[in-house]
Design a protein around this motif. Sequence first.
Motif, PDB file in Angstrom:
ATOM      1  N   ASP A  84       0.833  -1.207   0.000  1.00  0.00           N
ATOM      2  CA  ASP A  84       0.000   0.000   0.000  1.00  0.00           C
ATOM      3  C   ASP A  84       0.864   1.252   0.000  1.00  0.00           C
ATOM      4  O   ASP A  84       1.980   1.257   0.516  1.00  0.00           O
ATOM      5  CB  ASP A  84      -0.899   0.044   1.247  1.00  0.00           C
ATOM      6  N   PHE A  85       0.323   2.317  -0.583  1.00  0.00           N
ATOM      7  CA  PHE A  85       0.979   3.617  -0.558  1.00  0.00           C
ATOM      8  C   PHE A  85       0.070   4.591   0.180  1.00  0.00           C
ATOM      9  O   PHE A  85      -1.107   4.723  -0.144  1.00  0.00           O
ATOM     10  CB  PHE A  85       1.250   4.134  -1.965  1.00  0.00           C
ATOM     11  N   VAL A  86       0.610   5.268   1.174  1.00  0.00           N
ATOM     12  CA  VAL A  86      -0.140   6.261   1.943  1.00  0.00           C
ATOM     13  C   VAL A  86       0.211   7.628   1.362  1.00  0.00           C
ATOM     14  O   VAL A  86       1.366   8.034   1.405  1.00  0.00           O
ATOM     15  CB  VAL A  86       0.221   6.219   3.452  1.00  0.00           C
ATOM     16  N   PRO A  87      -0.775   8.345   0.805  1.00  0.00           N
ATOM     17  CA  PRO A  87      -0.462   9.652   0.228  1.00  0.00           C
ATOM     18  C   PRO A  87      -0.024  10.645   1.287  1.00  0.00           C
ATOM     19  O   PRO A  87      -0.426  10.552   2.454  1.00  0.00           O
ATOM     20  CB  PRO A  87      -1.767  10.106  -0.415  1.00  0.00           C
ATOM     21  N   LEU A  88       0.787  11.584   0.875  1.00  0.00           N
ATOM     22  CA  LEU A  88       1.256  12.641   1.753  1.00  0.00           C
ATOM     23  C   LEU A  88       0.085  13.525   2.149  1.00  0.00           C
ATOM     24  O   LEU A  88      -0.647  14.002   1.290  1.00  0.00           O
ATOM     25  CB  LEU A  88       2.318  13.468   1.023  1.00  0.00           C
ATOM     26  N   PRO A  89      -0.129  13.744   3.451  1.00  0.00           N
ATOM     27  CA  PRO A  89      -1.230  14.631   3.858  1.00  0.00           C
ATOM     28  C   PRO A  89      -0.972  16.068   3.421  1.00  0.00           C
ATOM     29  O   PRO A  89       0.169  16.483   3.255  1.00  0.00           O
ATOM     30  CB  PRO A  89      -1.217  14.563   5.389  1.00  0.00           C
ATOM     31  N   LYS A  90      -2.046  16.809   3.208  1.00  0.00           N
ATOM     32  CA  LYS A  90      -1.903  18.216   2.803  1.00  0.00           C
ATOM     33  C   LYS A  90      -1.451  19.041   3.970  1.00  0.00           C
ATOM     34  O   LYS A  90      -1.673  18.764   5.089  1.00  0.00           O
ATOM     35  CB  LYS A  90      -3.239  18.740   2.280  1.00  0.00           C
TER      36      LYS A  90
END
Length: 91
Positions: free
Chosen positions: A85-91
């Motif tokens: 899985d890839f966790v997107p970078l939070p804004k």
Amino acid sequence: MYILEGSVSHNDKSYEPKRILVSKQAELCAFTMEANTTVYIFGGEVFPEERIIHWNFVASEKQMIEEAREKWKNQSFPKVPGETDFVPLPK
């Protein structure tokens, strides 16, 4: 202090899991933990230089944080064995 699970409250304010709380005043270190709460407490001498924190990145220079953000977005960090899985970078 890092709140892994559960919640912590201080002066009628509640803090939920996955939060880092930093106190520079000893009297602010009094808190109430809800049942089944797990926290990690870190302490020691203050670093002589400022630390910059963004999500999972901590550095003493803003440029290092920006570089880490770009590497994360581009998925340039080494992969964790078995992790897909890839966790997107939070804004």
